[in-house]
Scaffold this motif. Structure first.
Motif, PDB file in Angstrom:
ATOM      1  N   GLU A 174       3.073  -9.464   1.641  1.00 48.72           N
ATOM      2  CA  GLU A 174       1.766  -9.570   0.988  1.00 48.72           C
ATOM      3  C   GLU A 174       0.791  -8.655   1.713  1.00 48.72           C
ATOM      4  O   GLU A 174       0.705  -8.678   2.944  1.00 48.72           O
ATOM      5  CB  GLU A 174       1.259 -11.011   1.037  1.00 48.72           C
ATOM      6  CG  GLU A 174       2.152 -12.030   0.348  1.00 48.72           C
ATOM      7  CD  GLU A 174       2.038 -11.975  -1.177  1.00 48.72           C
ATOM      8  OE1 GLU A 174       1.084 -11.347  -1.678  1.00 48.72           O
ATOM      9  OE2 GLU A 174       2.905 -12.564  -1.844  1.00 48.72           O
ATOM     10  N   VAL A 175       0.072  -7.841   0.964  1.00 48.84           N
ATOM     11  CA  VAL A 175      -0.834  -6.862   1.564  1.00 48.84           C
ATOM     12  C   VAL A 175      -2.223  -6.975   0.961  1.00 48.84           C
ATOM     13  O   VAL A 175      -2.398  -7.459  -0.162  1.00 48.84           O
ATOM     14  CB  VAL A 175      -0.295  -5.426   1.378  1.00 48.84           C
ATOM     15  CG1 VAL A 175       0.969  -5.210   2.180  1.00 48.84           C
ATOM     16  CG2 VAL A 175      -0.059  -5.121  -0.098  1.00 48.84           C
ATOM     17  N   GLU A 176      -3.187  -6.509   1.707  1.00 53.28           N
ATOM     18  CA  GLU A 176      -4.573  -6.458   1.254  1.00 53.28           C
ATOM     19  C   GLU A 176      -4.960  -5.017   0.979  1.00 53.28           C
ATOM     20  O   GLU A 176      -4.449  -4.083   1.604  1.00 53.28           O
ATOM     21  CB  GLU A 176      -5.506  -7.038   2.320  1.00 53.28           C
ATOM     22  CG  GLU A 176      -5.286  -8.510   2.628  1.00 53.28           C
ATOM     23  CD  GLU A 176      -5.731  -9.415   1.493  1.00 53.28           C
ATOM     24  OE1 GLU A 176      -6.643  -9.001   0.723  1.00 53.28           O
ATOM     25  OE2 GLU A 176      -5.174 -10.515   1.360  1.00 53.28           O
ATOM     26  N   ARG A 177      -5.859  -4.824   0.054  1.00 51.54           N
ATOM     27  CA  ARG A 177      -6.383  -3.499  -0.229  1.00 51.54           C
ATOM     28  C   ARG A 177      -6.981  -2.909   1.051  1.00 51.54           C
ATOM     29  O   ARG A 177      -7.764  -3.548   1.741  1.00 51.54           O
ATOM     30  CB  ARG A 177      -7.460  -3.575  -1.304  1.00 51.54           C
ATOM     31  CG  ARG A 177      -8.074  -2.230  -1.690  1.00 51.54           C
ATOM     32  CD  ARG A 177      -9.312  -2.435  -2.535  1.00 51.54           C
ATOM     33  NE  ARG A 177      -9.008  -3.072  -3.804  1.00 51.54           N
ATOM     34  CZ  ARG A 177      -9.931  -3.656  -4.565  1.00 51.54           C
ATOM     35  NH1 ARG A 177     -11.187  -3.714  -4.177  1.00 51.54           N
ATOM     36  NH2 ARG A 177      -9.597  -4.203  -5.722  1.00 51.54           N
ATOM     37  N   GLY A 178      -6.567  -1.691   1.376  1.00 50.96           N
ATOM     38  CA  GLY A 178      -7.098  -1.017   2.547  1.00 50.96           C
ATOM     39  C   GLY A 178      -6.313  -1.234   3.820  1.00 50.96           C
ATOM     40  O   GLY A 178      -6.622  -0.612   4.850  1.00 50.96           O
ATOM     41  N   ASP A 179      -5.281  -2.084   3.795  1.00 47.27           N
ATOM     42  CA  ASP A 179      -4.451  -2.271   4.987  1.00 47.27           C
ATOM     43  C   ASP A 179      -3.819  -0.947   5.405  1.00 47.27           C
ATOM     44  O   ASP A 179      -3.322  -0.183   4.559  1.00 47.27           O
ATOM     45  CB  ASP A 179      -3.319  -3.273   4.719  1.00 47.27           C
ATOM     46  CG  ASP A 179      -3.774  -4.719   4.743  1.00 47.27           C
ATOM     47  OD1 ASP A 179      -4.932  -4.968   5.126  1.00 47.27           O
ATOM     48  OD2 ASP A 179      -2.951  -5.599   4.396  1.00 47.27           O
ATOM     49  N   ARG A 180      -3.779  -0.675   6.693  1.00 51.23           N
ATOM     50  CA  ARG A 180      -3.047   0.483   7.188  1.00 51.23           C
ATOM     51  C   ARG A 180      -1.553   0.208   7.033  1.00 51.23           C
ATOM     52  O   ARG A 180      -1.088  -0.881   7.366  1.00 51.23           O
ATOM     53  CB  ARG A 180      -3.374   0.737   8.657  1.00 51.23           C
ATOM     54  CG  ARG A 180      -4.837   1.084   8.938  1.00 51.23           C
ATOM     55  CD  ARG A 180      -5.080   1.102  10.437  1.00 51.23           C
ATOM     56  NE  ARG A 180      -6.410   1.538  10.808  1.00 51.23           N
ATOM     57  CZ  ARG A 180      -7.482   0.751  10.873  1.00 51.23           C
ATOM     58  NH1 ARG A 180      -7.359  -0.542  10.547  1.00 51.23           N
ATOM     59  NH2 ARG A 180      -8.652   1.220  11.234  1.00 51.23           N
ATOM     60  N   PHE A 181      -0.810   1.194   6.549  1.00 51.52           N
ATOM     61  CA  PHE A 181       0.624   0.946   6.402  1.00 51.52           C
ATOM     62  C   PHE A 181       1.507   2.056   6.950  1.00 51.52           C
ATOM     63  O   PHE A 181       2.728   1.918   7.019  1.00 51.52           O
ATOM     64  CB  PHE A 181       0.985   0.697   4.933  1.00 51.52           C
ATOM     65  CG  PHE A 181       1.018   1.941   4.070  1.00 51.52           C
ATOM     66  CD1 PHE A 181       2.177   2.704   3.945  1.00 51.52           C
ATOM     67  CD2 PHE A 181      -0.102   2.334   3.356  1.00 51.52           C
ATOM     68  CE1 PHE A 181       2.215   3.827   3.142  1.00 51.52           C
ATOM     69  CE2 PHE A 181      -0.075   3.452   2.542  1.00 51.52           C
ATOM     70  CZ  PHE A 181       1.090   4.205   2.433  1.00 51.52           C
ATOM     71  N   GLY A 182       0.947   3.167   7.373  1.00 51.56           N
ATOM     72  CA  GLY A 182       1.793   4.228   7.889  1.00 51.56           C
ATOM     73  C   GLY A 182       1.025   5.501   8.173  1.00 51.56           C
ATOM     74  O   GLY A 182      -0.215   5.534   8.134  1.00 51.56           O
ATOM     75  N   LEU A 183       1.797   6.563   8.432  1.00 56.93           N
ATOM     76  CA  LEU A 183       1.211   7.840   8.834  1.00 56.93           C
ATOM     77  C   LEU A 183       2.255   8.922   8.616  1.00 56.93           C
ATOM     78  O   LEU A 183       3.465   8.658   8.678  1.00 56.93           O
ATOM     79  CB  LEU A 183       0.800   7.752  10.304  1.00 56.93           C
ATOM     80  CG  LEU A 183       0.157   8.939  10.992  1.00 56.93           C
ATOM     81  CD1 LEU A 183      -0.872   8.444  12.016  1.00 56.93           C
ATOM     82  CD2 LEU A 183       1.214   9.775  11.719  1.00 56.93           C
ATOM     83  N   ILE A 184       1.797  10.141   8.326  1.00 58.94           N
ATOM     84  CA  ILE A 184       2.701  11.277   8.179  1.00 58.94           C
ATOM     85  C   ILE A 184       2.260  12.375   9.151  1.00 58.94           C
ATOM     86  O   ILE A 184       1.093  12.743   9.173  1.00 58.94           O
ATOM     87  CB  ILE A 184       2.693  11.846   6.746  1.00 58.94           C
ATOM     88  CG1 ILE A 184       2.646  10.729   5.696  1.00 58.94           C
ATOM     89  CG2 ILE A 184       3.924  12.709   6.508  1.00 58.94           C
ATOM     90  CD1 ILE A 184       2.446  11.219   4.276  1.00 58.94           C
ATOM     91  N   ARG A 185       3.190  12.875   9.965  1.00 63.08           N
ATOM     92  CA  ARG A 185       2.888  13.974  10.865  1.00 63.08           C
ATOM     93  C   ARG A 185       3.483  15.275  10.291  1.00 63.08           C
ATOM     94  O   ARG A 185       4.650  15.298   9.932  1.00 63.08           O
ATOM     95  CB  ARG A 185       3.512  13.721  12.257  1.00 63.08           C
ATOM     96  CG  ARG A 185       3.089  12.426  12.915  1.00 63.08           C
ATOM     97  CD  ARG A 185       3.486  12.385  14.382  1.00 63.08           C
ATOM     98  NE  ARG A 185       4.898  12.608  14.595  1.00 63.08           N
ATOM     99  CZ  ARG A 185       5.752  11.669  14.998  1.00 63.08           C
ATOM    100  NH1 ARG A 185       5.351  10.430  15.187  1.00 63.08           N
ATOM    101  NH2 ARG A 185       7.015  11.964  15.203  1.00 63.08           N
ATOM    102  N   PHE A 186       2.762  16.360  10.174  1.00 59.34           N
ATOM    103  CA  PHE A 186       1.408  16.719  10.555  1.00 59.34           C
ATOM    104  C   PHE A 186       0.682  17.404   9.412  1.00 59.34           C
ATOM    105  O   PHE A 186      -0.017  18.367   9.609  1.00 59.34           O
ATOM    106  CB  PHE A 186       1.454  17.712  11.723  1.00 59.34           C
ATOM    107  CG  PHE A 186       1.730  17.123  13.070  1.00 59.34           C
ATOM    108  CD1 PHE A 186       0.712  16.526  13.793  1.00 59.34           C
ATOM    109  CD2 PHE A 186       3.003  17.138  13.584  1.00 59.34           C
ATOM    110  CE1 PHE A 186       0.969  15.990  15.042  1.00 59.34           C
ATOM    111  CE2 PHE A 186       3.252  16.608  14.825  1.00 59.34           C
ATOM    112  CZ  PHE A 186       2.240  16.021  15.559  1.00 59.34           C
TER     113      PHE A 186
END
Length: 219
Positions: A174-186
């Motif tokens: 379950e997630v909320e709008r705006g939750d951080r979920f990841g990242l892509i480099r670079f």
């Protein structure tokens, strides 16, 4: 963003290791050759800037999707959703956001709801702004059901210099709008596939602020 804002902005946890390595290299280079030390110090500052993770004001308006990333809208087209997510072959509106190496690269969930599918697809490292990047580049795919019952998908797509996609989501989460979920480099791109009954509220060339800009809303 001024220099003080950059200094005061927190760094995403994924960047700590890189900043430490760059800083150690700078110290070593200062002993070997001072000019190289200064160059390395500039690169260290860029590394801190790249991994910045600012707080965002998440919209509380009902029935909207927010941009999953900072960047520029590079395309708003009709496209078949990723086959790996089992969403059928009927075209949907796909909004693509291109991230340069100067954008914040922390990704955020576009809506409140439940994660219903995940798929990692290895691939090429074409320019993330290219149309074919959605089908040919390395990518992490996410399917979710929003709190209003809409079946949507979003994707992290690698680019020319991106070599690592990080995604912390799990199926049934379950997630909320705006939750951080990841990242892509670079340097990379994010895609979001809308459901029927939703329409894009952005145009090509528009600047997105991840977690803040409304990218689509229910009709």
């Amino acid at each position: 963003m001024n220099a003080m804002d950059v200094v005061m902005t927190p760094i995403n946890k994924e960047g700590h290791r890189f900043v430490f390595i760059f800083l150690l290299a700078s110290i070593g280079l200062f002993f070997l050759a001072e000019p190289l030390g200064w160059v390395s110090l500039v690169l260290t500052a860029w590394c801190v800037y790249f991994f910045r993770d600012p707080e965002r004001v998440i919209p509380d308006e009902q029935g909207v999707l927010i941009s999953p990333a900072d960047g520029i809208v590079s395309a708003v087209v009709e496209a078949t959703p990723p086959a790996e997510l089992g969403m059928g072959s009927e075209p949907r509106t796909r909004i693509s956001v291109f991230l340069s190496v100067f954008n914040v690269h922390v990704n955020r969930v576009p809506a409140k709801g439940k994660i219903t599918g995940l798929a990692y697809v290895p691939g090429k490292y074409l320019n993330a702004a290219a149309a074919e990047a959605s089908e040919e580049n390395e990518r992490q795919l996410v399917r979710m059901t929003t709190e209003e019952g809409h079946d949507i998908a979003f994707a992290q797509v690698a680019g020319l210099v991106a070599r690592k996609i990080l995604c912390d989501l799990e199926v049934d989460q379950e997630v909320e709008r705006g939750d951080r979920f990841g990242l892509i480099r670079f340097g990379s791109r994010t895609d979001i596939y809308l459901d029927k009954g939703q329409e894009a509220t952005v145009k090509v060339g528009q600047t997105m602020i991840g977690g803040e800009t409304v990218i689509a809303r229910n009709k």
